[in-house]
Design a protein around this motif. Structure first.
Motif, short mmCIF file in Angstrom:
data_model
loop_
_atom_site.label_atom_id
_atom_site.label_comp_id
_atom_site.label_asym_id
_atom_site.label_seq_id
_atom_site.Cartn_x
_atom_site.Cartn_y
_atom_site.Cartn_z
N ALA A 65 -23.16 8.77 -2.40
CA ALA A 65 -23.08 10.28 -2.64
C ALA A 65 -21.85 10.89 -2.97
CB ALA A 65 -23.52 10.95 -1.04
N VAL A 66 -20.76 10.43 -2.42
CA VAL A 66 -19.66 11.00 -2.80
C VAL A 66 -19.15 10.65 -4.17
CG1 VAL A 66 -17.07 11.00 -2.43
CG2 VAL A 66 -18.53 11.20 -0.58
N VAL A 67 -19.60 9.49 -4.63
CA VAL A 67 -19.09 8.92 -6.26
C VAL A 67 -20.19 9.82 -7.04
CG1 VAL A 67 -19.52 7.25 -7.67
CG2 VAL A 67 -18.25 6.72 -5.46
N GLN A 68 -21.46 10.03 -6.72
CA GLN A 68 -22.25 10.59 -7.49
C GLN A 68 -21.79 12.23 -7.53
OE1 GLN A 68 -25.29 9.65 -9.35
NE2 GLN A 68 -24.41 11.39 -10.34
N ARG A 69 -21.44 12.77 -6.72
CA ARG A 69 -20.75 14.07 -6.85
C ARG A 69 -19.64 14.14 -7.61
NH1 ARG A 69 -21.07 18.87 -3.69
NH2 ARG A 69 -23.44 18.34 -3.89
N ALA A 70 -18.65 13.27 -7.57
CA ALA A 70 -17.40 13.24 -8.09
C ALA A 70 -17.78 12.84 -9.75
CB ALA A 70 -16.57 11.95 -7.80
N ALA A 71 -18.74 11.97 -9.91
CA ALA A 71 -19.20 11.87 -11.15
C ALA A 71 -19.65 13.03 -12.11
CB ALA A 71 -20.15 10.70 -11.42
N ASP A 72 -20.42 13.88 -11.19
CA ASP A 72 -21.28 15.23 -11.71
C ASP A 72 -20.05 16.05 -12.05
OD1 ASP A 72 -23.59 13.94 -11.42
OD2 ASP A 72 -23.95 15.23 -9.54
N ASP A 73 -19.01 16.21 -11.09
CA ASP A 73 -17.74 16.87 -11.32
C ASP A 73 -17.13 16.54 -12.69
OD1 ASP A 73 -18.44 18.38 -9.01
OD2 ASP A 73 -16.72 17.53 -7.75
N LEU A 74 -16.86 15.29 -13.00
CA LEU A 74 -16.12 14.79 -14.09
C LEU A 74 -17.10 15.41 -15.20
CD1 LEU A 74 -14.15 12.99 -15.65
CD2 LEU A 74 -15.71 11.26 -15.16
N TYR A 75 -18.33 14.98 -15.30
CA TYR A 75 -19.11 15.42 -16.32
C TYR A 75 -19.11 17.02 -16.53
CZ TYR A 75 -22.98 15.80 -19.64
OH TYR A 75 -23.68 16.04 -20.81
N ALA A 76 -19.17 17.77 -15.69
CA ALA A 76 -18.98 19.17 -15.74
C ALA A 76 -17.71 19.74 -16.29
CB ALA A 76 -19.49 19.93 -14.64
N ILE A 125 -24.23 4.51 -11.23
CA ILE A 125 -23.51 5.57 -11.18
C ILE A 125 -22.67 5.83 -12.30
CG2 ILE A 125 -22.23 7.58 -10.19
CD1 ILE A 125 -23.51 6.69 -7.38
N TYR A 126 -21.53 4.87 -12.47
CA TYR A 126 -20.70 4.74 -13.34
C TYR A 126 -21.08 4.58 -14.89
CZ TYR A 126 -16.97 2.69 -16.45
OH TYR A 126 -15.96 2.51 -17.24
N ASP A 127 -22.37 3.57 -14.94
CA ASP A 127 -23.11 3.44 -16.37
C ASP A 127 -23.72 4.71 -16.68
OD1 ASP A 127 -21.98 0.88 -16.45
OD2 ASP A 127 -24.04 -0.01 -15.84
N ALA A 132 -23.63 9.14 -20.24
CA ALA A 132 -23.86 10.81 -20.67
C ALA A 132 -22.58 11.30 -21.22
CB ALA A 132 -23.99 11.53 -19.24
N LEU A 133 -21.59 10.87 -20.82
CA LEU A 133 -20.21 11.31 -21.68
C LEU A 133 -20.25 10.88 -23.16
CD1 LEU A 133 -17.45 10.76 -18.80
CD2 LEU A 133 -18.45 12.74 -19.63
N GLY A 134 -20.74 9.78 -23.47
CA GLY A 134 -21.06 9.34 -24.82
C GLY A 134 -21.97 10.01 -25.50
N ARG A 158 -18.69 4.11 -27.42
CA ARG A 158 -18.65 3.35 -26.35
C ARG A 158 -17.22 2.60 -26.38
NH1 ARG A 158 -22.66 2.80 -22.82
NH2 ARG A 158 -21.68 0.82 -21.94
N GLY A 159 -16.83 2.09 -27.59
CA GLY A 159 -15.48 1.29 -27.68
C GLY A 159 -14.51 2.29 -27.51
N TRP A 160 -14.74 3.61 -27.90
CA TRP A 160 -13.78 4.37 -27.85
C TRP A 160 -13.51 5.10 -26.61
CZ3 TRP A 160 -14.38 9.74 -26.66
CH2 TRP A 160 -12.87 10.66 -26.92
N GLN A 161 -14.48 5.38 -25.71
CA GLN A 161 -14.49 5.76 -24.53
C GLN A 161 -13.94 4.74 -23.71
OE1 GLN A 161 -19.07 6.77 -24.34
NE2 GLN A 161 -18.18 7.54 -22.57
#
Length: 199
Positions: A65-76, A125-127, A132-134, A158-161
């Motif tokens: 749950a915490v990692v998902q929230r952090a990932a959502d924050d990163l995306y936003a 979650i990471y993938d 999504a970022l790509g 993907r390689g650049w990311q």
């Protein structure tokens, strides 16, 4: 005159869970996932371990749950601005990314390790976030750079990311290797150069 203890506000279950998630994400700035224990969060939140288990079902549920929230924050937080030249928007997005990783270095690095180490839930979650970022580069409704959506360009993105992530984590470990400005120039400048090879 006697001091009075402020009345504690009773939170709804959703509000309490939200509060705990926000606290968990804040703690990831200075703690790895391995260090972010139920005991540590319970102490910081002033609640019992049992209440945390009630909301998250256990340590793994809490981590997810915490990692998902952090990932959502990163995306936003890394969304490119809607106006400006493409390279300016890329630069702004990359500045937000570098600043996010630097501010949350311990948690971000441990997520990358956990995803690589075979934790299926954290890997998912990471993938999903990485994808999504790509994908953002190819979607007009997110004010992307509108790169031609081809299999080759998706592979190059993907390689650049991956390069961007590794360079940023390396810089966070040792900022003397590059200045922040140089890091950002390399990151933002390398993408158009890579894409131009196949243009």
């Amino acid at each position: 005159m006697t001091a009075t203890t402020p009345a504690r506000t009773r939170l709804s279950p959703d509000e309490r869970r939200e509060q705990l998630l926000e606290l968990g994400v804040r703690m990831l700035a200075d703690h790895s996932l391995e260090e972010l224990s139920i005991d540590l969060l319970a102490e910081a939140a002033g609640i019992s371990r049992g209440l945390l288990y009630h909301y998250f079902g256990g340590k793994q549920g809490f981590y997810e749950a915490v990692v998902q929230r952090a990932a959502d924050d990163l995306y936003a937080q890394t969304a490119p601005p809607s106006e400006g030249e493409p390279l300016e928007r890329l630069q702004a997005s990359m500045e937000a990314y570098v600043d996010y990783v630097a501010a949350n270095r311990a948690g971000y690095a441990s997520l990358v390790r956990a995803a690589a180490g075979g934790n299926d839930a954290l890997r998912a979650i990471y993938d999903t976030t990485f994808d999504a970022l790509g994908t953002r580069f190819f979607e007009e409704d997110t004010q992307s750079l509108l790169i031609a959506d081809t299999p080759a360009n998706r592979a190059l993105i993907r390689g650049w990311q991956a390069m961007t992530e590794e360079l940023t984590l390396t810089w966070c470990d040792d900022p003397s290797v590059l200045s922040r400005d140089d890091l950002l120039r390399v990151i933002a400048g390398s993408l158009p150069a890579v894409l131009a090879i196949l243009a």
